[in-house]
Scaffold this motif. Structure first.
Motif, PDB file in Angstrom:
ATOM      1  N   ARG A 162       0.887  -1.256  -0.006  1.00 37.01           N
ATOM      2  CA  ARG A 162      -0.032  -0.049  -0.031  1.00 37.01           C
ATOM      3  C   ARG A 162       0.899   1.219  -0.135  1.00 37.01           C
ATOM      4  N   GLU A 163       1.902   1.182   0.902  1.00 38.08           N
ATOM      5  CA  GLU A 163       2.734   2.445   0.816  1.00 38.08           C
ATOM      6  C   GLU A 163       3.440   2.695  -0.786  1.00 38.08           C
ATOM      7  N   LEU A 164       3.836   1.493  -1.188  1.00 32.89           N
ATOM      8  CA  LEU A 164       4.353   1.594  -2.427  1.00 32.89           C
ATOM      9  C   LEU A 164       3.557   2.208  -3.532  1.00 32.89           C
ATOM     10  N   VAL A 165       2.328   1.784  -3.666  1.00 32.80           N
ATOM     11  CA  VAL A 165       1.360   2.109  -4.134  1.00 32.80           C
ATOM     12  C   VAL A 165       1.124   3.657  -4.106  1.00 32.80           C
ATOM     13  N   ALA A 166       1.012   4.281  -2.977  1.00 29.44           N
ATOM     14  CA  ALA A 166       0.716   5.682  -2.514  1.00 29.44           C
ATOM     15  C   ALA A 166       2.170   6.338  -3.192  1.00 29.44           C
ATOM     16  N   TRP A 167       3.423   5.833  -2.954  1.00 25.84           N
ATOM     17  CA  TRP A 167       4.601   6.556  -3.562  1.00 25.84           C
ATOM     18  C   TRP A 167       4.509   6.588  -4.991  1.00 25.84           C
ATOM     19  N   ILE A 168       4.113   5.439  -5.602  1.00 26.99           N
ATOM     20  CA  ILE A 168       4.244   5.551  -6.944  1.00 26.99           C
ATOM     21  C   ILE A 168       3.251   6.551  -7.553  1.00 26.99           C
ATOM     22  N   SER A 169       1.879   6.673  -6.752  1.00 27.05           N
ATOM     23  CA  SER A 169       1.044   7.610  -7.299  1.00 27.05           C
ATOM     24  C   SER A 169       1.540   9.016  -7.235  1.00 27.05           C
ATOM     25  N   HIS A 170       2.169   9.145  -5.941  1.00 26.05           N
ATOM     26  CA  HIS A 170       2.839  10.392  -6.069  1.00 26.05           C
ATOM     27  C   HIS A 170       3.509  10.824  -6.949  1.00 26.05           C
ATOM     28  N   ASP A 171       4.573   9.905  -7.138  1.00 27.39           N
ATOM     29  CA  ASP A 171       5.921  10.159  -8.106  1.00 27.39           C
ATOM     30  C   ASP A 171       5.362  10.243  -9.377  1.00 27.39           C
ATOM     31  N   LEU A 172       4.272   9.360  -9.758  1.00 30.45           N
ATOM     32  CA  LEU A 172       3.762   9.481 -11.207  1.00 30.45           C
ATOM     33  C   LEU A 172       2.876  10.844 -11.527  1.00 30.45           C
ATOM     34  N   ARG A 173       2.263  11.490 -10.464  1.00 33.55           N
ATOM     35  CA  ARG A 173       1.347  12.544 -10.685  1.00 33.55           C
ATOM     36  C   ARG A 173       2.299  13.551 -11.124  1.00 33.55           C
ATOM     37  N   THR A 174       3.431  13.661 -10.552  1.00 35.02           N
ATOM     38  CA  THR A 174       4.079  15.215 -10.801  1.00 35.02           C
ATOM     39  C   THR A 174       4.595  15.120 -12.376  1.00 35.02           C
ATOM     40  N   GLY A 229      10.989  24.075 -28.789  1.00 30.46           N
ATOM     41  CA  GLY A 229      12.169  23.120 -28.645  1.00 30.46           C
ATOM     42  C   GLY A 229      12.482  22.888 -27.301  1.00 30.46           C
ATOM     43  N   ARG A 230      12.568  23.739 -26.470  1.00 31.64           N
ATOM     44  CA  ARG A 230      12.731  23.471 -24.874  1.00 31.64           C
ATOM     45  C   ARG A 230      11.780  22.713 -24.355  1.00 31.64           C
ATOM     46  N   TYR A 231      10.308  22.844 -24.772  1.00 37.80           N
ATOM     47  CA  TYR A 231       9.064  22.158 -24.209  1.00 37.80           C
ATOM     48  C   TYR A 231       9.488  20.678 -25.070  1.00 37.80           C
ATOM     49  N   HIS A 232       9.984  20.394 -25.856  1.00 34.89           N
ATOM     50  CA  HIS A 232      10.039  19.020 -26.531  1.00 34.89           C
ATOM     51  C   HIS A 232      11.065  18.391 -25.649  1.00 34.89           C
ATOM     52  N   ARG A 233      12.399  18.902 -25.564  1.00 32.77           N
ATOM     53  CA  ARG A 233      13.320  18.230 -24.770  1.00 32.77           C
ATOM     54  C   ARG A 233      12.721  17.983 -23.325  1.00 32.77           C
ATOM     55  N   GLN A 234      12.023  18.791 -22.780  1.00 33.88           N
ATOM     56  CA  GLN A 234      11.580  18.491 -21.197  1.00 33.88           C
ATOM     57  C   GLN A 234      10.537  17.432 -21.123  1.00 33.88           C
ATOM     58  N   ILE A 235       9.846  17.378 -22.485  1.00 30.59           N
ATOM     59  CA  ILE A 235       8.811  16.203 -22.424  1.00 30.59           C
ATOM     60  C   ILE A 235       9.572  14.866 -22.575  1.00 30.59           C
ATOM     61  N   ARG A 236      10.650  14.966 -23.329  1.00 30.00           N
ATOM     62  CA  ARG A 236      11.451  13.580 -23.744  1.00 30.00           C
ATOM     63  C   ARG A 236      12.127  13.301 -22.183  1.00 30.00           C
ATOM     64  N   THR A 237      12.765  14.293 -21.662  1.00 32.42           N
ATOM     65  CA  THR A 237      13.067  14.196 -20.231  1.00 32.42           C
ATOM     66  C   THR A 237      12.159  13.278 -19.063  1.00 32.42           C
ATOM     67  N   GLU A 238      11.006  13.904 -19.355  1.00 28.72           N
ATOM     68  CA  GLU A 238       9.964  13.314 -18.461  1.00 28.72           C
ATOM     69  C   GLU A 238       9.500  12.113 -18.723  1.00 28.72           C
ATOM     70  N   VAL A 239       9.453  11.898 -20.099  1.00 27.01           N
ATOM     71  CA  VAL A 239       9.207  10.502 -20.475  1.00 27.01           C
ATOM     72  C   VAL A 239      10.301   9.322 -20.236  1.00 27.01           C
ATOM     73  N   ASP A 240      11.403   9.667 -20.447  1.00 29.31           N
ATOM     74  CA  ASP A 240      12.587   8.995 -19.775  1.00 29.31           C
ATOM     75  C   ASP A 240      12.495   8.645 -18.495  1.00 29.31           C
ATOM     76  N   ARG A 241      12.058   9.648 -17.703  1.00 27.40           N
ATOM     77  CA  ARG A 241      11.965   9.435 -16.194  1.00 27.40           C
ATOM     78  C   ARG A 241      10.912   8.599 -16.023  1.00 27.40           C
ATOM     79  N   LEU A 242       9.792   8.465 -16.445  1.00 32.12           N
ATOM     80  CA  LEU A 242       8.583   7.592 -16.501  1.00 32.12           C
ATOM     81  C   LEU A 242       8.979   6.243 -16.939  1.00 32.12           C
ATOM     82  N   THR A 243       9.649   6.221 -18.004  1.00 32.55           N
ATOM     83  CA  THR A 243      10.040   4.885 -18.283  1.00 32.55           C
ATOM     84  C   THR A 243      11.072   4.243 -17.440  1.00 32.55           C
ATOM     85  N   GLY A 244      11.993   4.910 -16.649  1.00 32.14           N
ATOM     86  CA  GLY A 244      12.928   4.636 -15.498  1.00 32.14           C
ATOM     87  C   GLY A 244      11.988   4.034 -14.546  1.00 32.14           C
ATOM     88  N   MET A 245      10.846   4.739 -14.294  1.00 37.54           N
ATOM     89  CA  MET A 245      10.106   4.236 -12.997  1.00 37.54           C
ATOM     90  C   MET A 245       9.377   2.975 -13.563  1.00 37.54           C
TER      91      MET A 245
END
Length: 298
Positions: free
Chosen positions: A152-164, A185-201
């Protein structure tokens, strides 16, 4: 000598007949209470004695008076034997029922409480085994509750980390869609960074599921802790710079260890990322490794 042999033969035949009849009765009552079986055993014992005596008497080895005396003695022995068997049977049945009630309470989720009083060796051994099983199940229930709380704690943490990151991706996508982004261009790079972060999670979650399923295979090899920590520091350095945190790894001894390099690097990277995120700006995350009591402590 021949008379003694004949008496033994006749007595054996009579007793064998009674024993055979008793075996049939025991088979018929094998599903009944143990008290009934004990009573049948006592009755068979006395009946075998009486049958042997009657067989010998029929062969004219005993007088009528002697036969009457022996019959009276056997009858008195039968009364005592039956009473003893019934008392013993009732005691065993009472103890068995108490053990059954304790096992029923144990099966309904409560702890096992051994019945008070003495018991036969078999029932005592069964009581000890049930108590041991109860202790193991109680420990298993505690571990299960702890695991459930961790899930349950893990699900709560994951939900919090994914929401941001998801909220950030949504905001950047809406800005791009509305043409409000000053630097697409900066927005596209930031989106890619966030996608990589989500992929890592997601990758971490997959690895976690493999660990819980016991499907994670490790390939340990001999390597230096200095190299492991150095690789982890290099990977976490961009995140540390972004948060204004200084990484220090000067106190890492070059000692060898037997580990899976890929998975140990992942462990160290996760620890460093957590430390960086929980360290205020201008703070320091220091890593040290040394040999201590036959192990390497990081």
């Amino acid at each position: 000598m021949n008379d003694v042999l004949l008496i033994a033969v006749f007595a054996l035949v009579g007793a064998a007949g009674a024993g055979l009849a008793g075996a049939v009765v025991l088979r018929l009552v094998r599903h009944r209470s143990v008290a009934v079986s004990l009573a049948v055993v006592a009755a068979v014992t006395v009946t075998a004695m009486l049958a042997g005596t009657l067989a010998v008497a029929q062969a004219m080895f005993l007088s009528a008076h002697d036969l009457w005396v022996v019959t009276v003695v056997v009858a008195m022995a039968a009364l005592v034997s039956m009473a003893t068997a019934l008392v013993l049977g009732r005691w065993v049945v009472a103890r068995s029922r108490a053990l059954t009630r304790a096992a029923r309470d144990f099966g309904e989720g409560g702890g096992f409480c051994a019945p008070a009083g003495t018991a036969t060796a078999e029932l005592a051994a069964l009581t000890r085994e049930l108590a041991s099983t109860s202790a193991r199940l109680d420990a298993s229930r505690r571990r299960e509750r702890a695991l459930e709380a961790s899930r349950r704690e893990l699900v709560a943490w994951i939900s919090h980390d994914l929401r941001t990151p998801l909220a950030g991706l949504r905001a950047m996508a809406e800005a791009l869609e509305d043409g409000m982004a000053a630097d697409p261009g900066r927005y596209h790079r930031q989106i890619r960074t966030e996608v990589d972060r989500l992929t890592g999670m997601v990758t971490d979650l997959f690895e976690l599921s493999r660990i819980h399923a016991g499907a994670l295979t490790l390939s340990p090899s001999r390597m230096s802790v200095y190299d492991l920590v150095g690789d982890a520091l290099s990977g976490a350095d961009p995140l540390a710079r972004e948060h204004g945190v200084r990484l220090v790894g000067e106190d890492v001894a070059a000692v060898p260890v037997e580990v899976d390099g890929k998975e140990m690097t992942r462990v160290l990277a996760n620890l460093l990322v957590n430390a960086i995120r929980h360290t205020p700006a201008d703070g320091t995350v220091a890593v040290a490794a040394e040999r201590r009591e036959g192990a390497v402590v990081v």
